[in-house]
Structures are given as C-alpha cells and as structure tokens.
Design a protein around this motif. Sequence first.
Motif, PDB file in Angstrom:
ATOM      1  N   ALA A 271     -55.964  40.004  43.331  1.00 23.93           N
ATOM      2  CA  ALA A 271     -57.427  39.806  43.254  1.00 23.93           C
ATOM      3  C   ALA A 271     -57.933  38.579  44.022  1.00 23.93           C
ATOM      4  CB  ALA A 271     -57.872  39.760  41.797  1.00 23.93           C
ATOM      5  N   PRO A 272     -57.333  37.380  43.859  1.00 20.60           N
ATOM      6  CA  PRO A 272     -57.856  36.239  44.623  1.00 20.60           C
ATOM      7  C   PRO A 272     -57.705  36.426  46.139  1.00 20.60           C
ATOM      8  CG  PRO A 272     -56.486  35.481  42.801  1.00 20.60           C
ATOM      9  CD  PRO A 272     -56.281  36.957  42.918  1.00 20.60           C
ATOM     10  N   ILE A 273     -56.690  37.204  46.545  1.00 21.27           N
ATOM     11  CA  ILE A 273     -56.531  37.485  47.981  1.00 21.27           C
ATOM     12  C   ILE A 273     -57.720  38.331  48.462  1.00 21.27           C
ATOM     13  CG2 ILE A 273     -55.010  38.599  49.708  1.00 21.27           C
ATOM     14  CD1 ILE A 273     -52.626  37.824  47.857  1.00 21.27           C
ATOM     15  N   GLY A 274     -58.405  38.964  47.491  1.00 19.59           N
ATOM     16  CA  GLY A 274     -59.615  39.736  47.814  1.00 19.59           C
ATOM     17  C   GLY A 274     -60.680  38.909  48.530  1.00 19.59           C
ATOM     18  N   TYR A 275     -60.779  37.618  48.208  1.00 23.48           N
ATOM     19  CA  TYR A 275     -61.766  36.780  48.917  1.00 23.48           C
ATOM     20  C   TYR A 275     -61.465  36.784  50.415  1.00 23.48           C
ATOM     21  CZ  TYR A 275     -62.239  34.848  44.173  1.00 23.48           C
ATOM     22  OH  TYR A 275     -62.406  34.703  42.817  1.00 23.48           O
ATOM     23  N   VAL A 276     -60.167  36.725  50.720  1.00 23.62           N
ATOM     24  CA  VAL A 276     -59.737  36.680  52.125  1.00 23.62           C
ATOM     25  C   VAL A 276     -59.976  38.040  52.779  1.00 23.62           C
ATOM     26  CG1 VAL A 276     -57.805  36.203  53.682  1.00 23.62           C
ATOM     27  CG2 VAL A 276     -57.963  34.983  51.486  1.00 23.62           C
ATOM     28  N   SER A 277     -59.553  39.111  52.096  1.00 23.97           N
ATOM     29  CA  SER A 277     -59.670  40.440  52.721  1.00 23.97           C
ATOM     30  C   SER A 277     -61.131  40.856  52.879  1.00 23.97           C
ATOM     31  CB  SER A 277     -58.894  41.487  51.917  1.00 23.97           C
ATOM     32  OG  SER A 277     -59.515  41.739  50.673  1.00 23.97           O
ATOM     33  N   ILE A 278     -61.987  40.467  51.925  1.00 23.53           N
ATOM     34  CA  ILE A 278     -63.419  40.812  52.048  1.00 23.53           C
ATOM     35  C   ILE A 278     -64.032  40.024  53.207  1.00 23.53           C
ATOM     36  CG2 ILE A 278     -65.678  40.732  50.884  1.00 23.53           C
ATOM     37  CD1 ILE A 278     -64.077  41.295  48.221  1.00 23.53           C
ATOM     38  N   THR A 279     -63.566  38.771  53.387  1.00 26.12           N
ATOM     39  CA  THR A 279     -64.036  38.001  54.554  1.00 26.12           C
ATOM     40  C   THR A 279     -63.574  38.678  55.839  1.00 26.12           C
ATOM     41  OG1 THR A 279     -63.752  35.999  53.208  1.00 26.12           O
ATOM     42  CG2 THR A 279     -64.228  35.675  55.538  1.00 26.12           C
ATOM     43  N   SER A 280     -62.374  39.289  55.803  1.00 29.12           N
ATOM     44  CA  SER A 280     -61.878  39.969  57.011  1.00 29.12           C
ATOM     45  C   SER A 280     -62.693  41.233  57.307  1.00 29.12           C
ATOM     46  CB  SER A 280     -60.382  40.288  56.896  1.00 29.12           C
ATOM     47  OG  SER A 280     -60.174  41.451  56.132  1.00 29.12           O
ATOM     48  N   CYS A 281     -63.358  41.779  56.261  1.00 32.61           N
ATOM     49  CA  CYS A 281     -64.278  42.915  56.503  1.00 32.61           C
ATOM     50  C   CYS A 281     -65.615  42.398  57.066  1.00 32.61           C
ATOM     51  CB  CYS A 281     -64.539  43.685  55.205  1.00 32.61           C
ATOM     52  SG  CYS A 281     -63.069  44.465  54.529  1.00 32.61           S
ATOM     53  N   TYR A 282     -65.929  41.148  56.761  1.00 37.68           N
ATOM     54  CA  TYR A 282     -67.177  40.524  57.242  1.00 37.68           C
ATOM     55  C   TYR A 282     -67.041  40.124  58.705  1.00 37.68           C
ATOM     56  CZ  TYR A 282     -70.614  36.668  57.657  1.00 37.68           C
ATOM     57  OH  TYR A 282     -71.614  35.811  58.070  1.00 37.68           O
ATOM     58  N   THR A 283     -65.880  39.550  59.067  1.00 44.28           N
ATOM     59  CA  THR A 283     -65.639  39.161  60.460  1.00 44.28           C
ATOM     60  C   THR A 283     -64.155  39.289  60.792  1.00 44.28           C
ATOM     61  OG1 THR A 283     -65.629  37.337  62.055  1.00 44.28           O
ATOM     62  CG2 THR A 283     -65.597  36.715  59.742  1.00 44.28           C
ATOM     63  N   SER A 284     -63.877  39.811  61.972  1.00 40.96           N
ATOM     64  CA  SER A 284     -62.471  39.903  62.408  1.00 40.96           C
ATOM     65  C   SER A 284     -61.892  38.501  62.631  1.00 40.96           C
ATOM     66  CB  SER A 284     -62.375  40.727  63.692  1.00 40.96           C
ATOM     67  OG  SER A 284     -63.200  40.136  64.691  1.00 40.96           O
TER      68      SER A 284
END
Length: 583
Positions: A271-284
């Motif tokens: 779940a906390p890695i979700g912050y990173v992966s959601i940011t990766s959906c926001y910008t490559s």
Amino acid sequence: MDDDDPKLPISGKRNILITSALPYVNNVPHLGNIIGCVLSADVYARYCRLRGYNAIYICGTDEYGTATETKALEENRTPREICDKYHAIHKEVYDWFDISFDQFGRTSTPQHTQVCQEIFNKLWENKLISENTIQQLYCDTCNKFLADRLVEGSCPLCNYDSARGDQCESCGKLLNPTELIAPRCKVCQTTPEIRDTDHLFIDLPKLKAQLEAYINGTSVRGSWSRNAVQTTNAWIREGLQQRCITRDLKWGVPVPHEKYKDKVFYVWFDAPIGYVSITSCYTSEWEQWWKNPKNAELYQFMGKDNVPFHTVMFPSTQLGTGENWTLMKTVSVTEYLTYQGGKFSKSKGVGLFGNDVKDTNIPVEVWRYYLLINRPEVSDTSFEWEDLQAKLNDELLKNLGNFVNRVVSFIAKPENIGYGSIIPDAPGAESHQLTMSLSEKVGKLVEEYVEAMEKVKLKQGLKTAMLISGEGNAYLQTSEFWKLYKEDKPSCAIVVRSAAGLVHLLARLLEPFMPSFSHEVFKQLNLPPHFSLSDERAEVLQASRPWEILPPSHRIGTPQPLFKELKDEEVQQYKARFAGSQV
C-alpha cells in the motif's frame, strides 16, 4: 486538478510532495476517514499553492488484500468489480468535498505491480528478505489458509471479542492471527486449525541502525506530530522483528519468485508503495519526485492507526533498496473522530458517511469548516450535531458571513447612502488611527497564520484566520462607519476600503479551508479568484496595509448572504436520521 502537464520539481523552489493515507476501497468513507486523511492533506496542498510553492497532492484507493476479498464474498462480486464500484464512490465523495488531488489513482494497476516487484527485487538482491516457515490458521471447510482479515477472535490483550487477525480495533495492538483467543473463520464461522506454511519476511533488524538514524533526525527536523513520535518509539522499543510481507491470497501483487508465485504481497508492504506507483501514473518522470531527496520534501497525512507502517515499514523498505529515495520529512497524524461519542458504523446506519453528507442541505464549506476546526489533533474529538449548529450559526454566519456581507452590502448601496458598488478612494489611511491599529493586528495575525500552517498546525491556522474576521467586525463597530458616511466622508472611505481589502485577504486565507466560500466572495467582489499569499510578491506585507489591497473605482458584484442558519428542528431531524439501529 489534473492539468495536462504534470508538475515536476523546479530547481530553487520549494518542491512539496503531499500524500494522504490511501483509503481502503472496500467501504464508503465516513467523516472520520475524511478529516483524518484526504481533507487535512488537501488543506495543506492548497496552502502550499497559496504560498507559491511547487506542490503536488497524490492519493488513491488501496485495492488489494483480504478486506477486498472479504467484501467481494459479501456482495457476491469479483474483487475487481468491488474495486471499480468503490473507487468510483470514493472519487465522487472527494469531488463533492472539493479535494484538489493532482492525481487520484488506485493500486490495482500494472504500474503498481511493476514498482512493487522492482522494490522487492532490490531488497532480495541486498539480502534483506528471508524465508521462514510459519504457523497459520487453515480452514478445512473453506479449504484454504486464512489471511489475517479472514480471522476473528478475542484480543489476548484487552479481551475485545471481535479483534481481527492483524489488529485489535479496540486497543490498537497489532496481532498475528494465531494469538487470537477462540479464533473463527470469518466466512464460515468454524474454528480453523494451525498448519505450517512458507512465507517471505523483510529483515527489519538488519536495517535498525539506518532506520533509527533517519527517525531520530527527521522526526525533529520535520517536526513530526507528538502522537507519531510516541507510536514510532513504542515500535522501536518493543524491538524490530522480521515482518512477513507475503500472504496466501489471490487478489494482490504477485510475488516475483518461482517458489512463491502462488502468493501475493501483504497489503501493508504494497500500500505505501502505492504513493510511488500513483505518481508514476501522473508522470513518467516520477523519480524526479521520489528519488530526489535534495530537491523534494515529502509530507504525509494519516490517522493514528497507520503510523508504524509509514514511519517504520515504508522507510525501511526504501532504505533497504540502497537507492536514493525521497523519505518522509513530515507526518501529520490525527486521532479519531467519533460520532456523538460512539463509533461510525455503516452496517448499523450510525453516523455520517461521505454519500450522506451531500444529501443534507448543509453546504460543503460548512462541513469542511466544522471538520477542520474540530480536527482531532491531540485527542479524539466527537462529532455533535448541536456543536455543528453552534459553529455554523455563531462562527460562520454571525462572525465571518456577517463581516463580509456588511462590507459588500454597504458598498453596493445607491450613491446617496453608499458607494453605488464602486470601491472608494481613501487617501490619508496612514494617519487614521483606528485603521493603523487594525492593520498592525492583522499584520501580526497573518504572520501567525503562516507560522501555524508551515508547521502543519491546520486547526491553529483556521482559528487565526477567523480572528481576523473578528477584528474586522470590531473595526466596523468601533468606527460606526454608517454614521461616518454622513459626518466624515473621508474617514468613512478609509474604513470601507480597508474593510473591503480585509474581505479580499480573508477569501485568500480561508481558501485552503473553504474554497467554495472563497470563490463566492471573489464573485461578489467581481474579481477573478486570486489565491496567492506569496512572499515573492510581498502579499504577506500587504496584509498590514489593507486599504491598498483593492484598487479604487473598482466595481463590485452583487452581495448575497454567504451562510444560512441551521435551525433546531433541522438538527433534530438529522440526529434521528443518522442515529441508526442502535436507538
């Protein structure tokens, strides 16, 4: 807030990465969830934008794990259908609450799987993952190992009889399912048996020195809230142990290892890695935010039950990769919001949930104000209908709304009794004693507001802004501007123009808390919304010269009441409606 071009850190500016704990997708958020995470983070994100910082706010639904599988069983749907349904509900609730995410994503994406597996592989390479055989509860009836959320029983510490296999909701203690007294399978209610099963663990003891150095330095430098420090220290004191990061489930991020390919990662690993992966959906170019500790500051918002996962587990995961991660600088933690002194319960119909709130006639700015002025920062607070009524009627209607309305209405009066909707010119303000006294007080209060907000003391920031409204009302009363209009027109013009400047200032200061209120004020001032209080443009200093904020001869719009009284009979109706089956 989704702009076409994602924001990236800018050299020489403050770059602030804001996250709020990812809400679980298996339910509708209630008022306590909303103030604990997304609303608090939203206020801080809006404040950062107001100050001219380069800030992004990342959140999304936490979609993997037992909670989702359990809900899917309950509703006779697939886990994916549950996630789609509740992600849409969450999004709708937060849109109604004016939450200004830069990206509101979800963890059930290919990007999330990729980032999780990459982090795991790094930990594996660095020999921080160990294999262990553990004893786990197995349900013969359901023919499977039971994940911790699929087991209930009595807490060994406080005897609460519906403790979950991972945590007791009553006393907060983290548990292993095998520690429960009289455990039962949540699906079929039979007593499970203990069997051996192999799992993967993150070796926290090996990371202890690095982790403690990080906590000891950053908790002071980032002024972590007291409850965050206490919870974290308690975890460290109990001694770091290897933590299991895999589960016998189908719905989750698959473990990229041949022997464990039938298992998924534990939700608190992913779940906390979700912050990173959601940011990766926001910008490559997400690494510019997440692997940039010199140029990006990470601020995280959550309820107290999420603390150890963000101050111990997630930083350990980041440190263990050996990569140069942006680690959390500041954590802002709330205690619980209760409902009329008891628990919110969707199943029993007790309390207000996100979708109920928009069905009341009470507008969003009132809800935001009430939750934020009662933000449970140091102890649990209780939602009370009479308190909401008092805060709306006394603070919003009689103080804030009254001040703005008096000023705008007086300017809008026809010329023989007002200013015909035109802001008057006001020479000589520097020698008008009452105005100089007001401007000194307001200048100080704005400095206090900035100081509180910089330290993420959101409730204090809101109270300070409201004091400015109180000063404005006192200024109008003491000046007796309605008499001045007949007896001393130049002085009246100074008072009215300064008060109008104060209205503009309040609309900016209160935008992080009540954006819809601020937009309405700008509409009545007939100005485009201007949400800025930057040092670069000397707008903080301008606060102590309120007569210079609005240009003379500017034509204002049409005055309208900003708040409506909440009556006793309405309060009684709402209390009955949300009391649930316990009554």
